[in-house]
Write a protein that holds these residues in place. Sequence first.
Motif, mmCIF file in Angstrom:
data_model
loop_
_atom_site.group_PDB
_atom_site.id
_atom_site.type_symbol
_atom_site.label_atom_id
_atom_site.label_comp_id
_atom_site.label_asym_id
_atom_site.label_seq_id
_atom_site.Cartn_x
_atom_site.Cartn_y
_atom_site.Cartn_z
ATOM 1 N N GLY A 125 20.738 33.369 28.941
ATOM 2 C CA GLY A 125 21.046 34.747 29.265
ATOM 3 C C GLY A 125 21.820 34.907 30.562
ATOM 4 O O GLY A 125 21.868 35.989 31.125
ATOM 5 N N VAL A 126 22.448 33.834 31.029
ATOM 6 C CA VAL A 126 23.218 33.868 32.269
ATOM 7 C C VAL A 126 24.700 33.804 31.915
ATOM 8 O O VAL A 126 25.121 32.925 31.175
ATOM 9 C CB VAL A 126 22.842 32.682 33.188
ATOM 10 N N LEU A 127 25.476 34.728 32.443
ATOM 11 C CA LEU A 127 26.914 34.701 32.202
ATOM 12 C C LEU A 127 27.564 33.659 33.099
ATOM 13 O O LEU A 127 27.171 33.497 34.251
ATOM 14 C CB LEU A 127 27.538 36.063 32.505
ATOM 15 N N ALA A 128 28.546 32.967 32.568
ATOM 16 C CA ALA A 128 29.275 31.954 33.343
ATOM 17 C C ALA A 128 30.764 32.127 33.092
ATOM 18 O O ALA A 128 31.228 31.996 31.963
ATOM 19 C CB ALA A 128 28.817 30.564 32.942
ATOM 20 N N PHE A 129 31.494 32.443 34.144
ATOM 21 C CA PHE A 129 32.948 32.597 34.047
ATOM 22 C C PHE A 129 33.600 31.264 34.377
ATOM 23 O O PHE A 129 33.320 30.671 35.412
ATOM 24 C CB PHE A 129 33.408 33.683 35.030
ATOM 25 N N ALA B 295 38.037 40.102 36.328
ATOM 26 C CA ALA B 295 37.814 41.537 36.165
ATOM 27 C C ALA B 295 37.660 41.899 34.691
ATOM 28 O O ALA B 295 36.766 42.662 34.315
ATOM 29 C CB ALA B 295 38.962 42.320 36.797
ATOM 30 N N ALA B 296 38.513 41.341 33.840
ATOM 31 C CA ALA B 296 38.423 41.604 32.397
ATOM 32 C C ALA B 296 37.113 41.062 31.828
ATOM 33 O O ALA B 296 36.457 41.715 31.012
ATOM 34 C CB ALA B 296 39.614 40.986 31.678
ATOM 35 N N TYR B 297 36.715 39.874 32.273
ATOM 36 C CA TYR B 297 35.463 39.255 31.812
ATOM 37 C C TYR B 297 34.267 40.125 32.196
ATOM 38 O O TYR B 297 33.387 40.390 31.386
ATOM 39 C CB TYR B 297 35.336 37.858 32.427
ATOM 40 N N LEU B 298 34.229 40.582 33.446
ATOM 41 C CA LEU B 298 33.123 41.414 33.908
ATOM 42 C C LEU B 298 33.098 42.743 33.164
ATOM 43 O O LEU B 298 32.035 43.227 32.774
ATOM 44 C CB LEU B 298 33.220 41.648 35.412
ATOM 45 N N ILE C 147 29.593 43.250 31.366
ATOM 46 C CA ILE C 147 28.627 43.940 32.227
ATOM 47 C C ILE C 147 28.906 45.436 32.191
ATOM 48 O O ILE C 147 30.019 45.879 32.434
ATOM 49 C CB ILE C 147 28.719 43.426 33.682
ATOM 50 N N GLU C 148 27.856 46.188 31.896
ATOM 51 C CA GLU C 148 27.980 47.637 31.885
ATOM 52 C C GLU C 148 27.588 48.167 33.262
ATOM 53 O O GLU C 148 26.451 48.006 33.704
ATOM 54 C CB GLU C 148 27.073 48.242 30.820
#
Length: 73
Positions: free
Chosen positions: A11-15, A51-54, A58-59
Motif C-alpha cells: 500500500g505504499v506508492l513508489a515513484f 506531479a502527474a503521478y501524484l 493521491i486525492e
Amino acid sequence: MVQVSIDREAGVLAFDAGKILMPDMSGEATYLKTDTHWTPQGMDGVASSLAAYLHEHIELPAPNKSLQTGEVQ
C-alpha cells in the motif's frame, strides 16, 4: 521492478524517475557531464512526471478559500 511491486502490495506508492532520466533518442542529457546532478531538463522532466503521478494517485483536499493572504503585521 521487484521493489515497486512489493511497495504496491504494502500500500505504499513508489515513484520511479529512472525511465525519465535515462538517455533517449533525442540525445538530450539529463545528468551534468561533470557529476551526478540532474540538468535543468532532467529536473523539469522528473518534476512534471512526479506531479502527474501524484495527481493520479493521491486525492488532495480542496483548497481552503477562507484563508487570507497578505502582509504580516
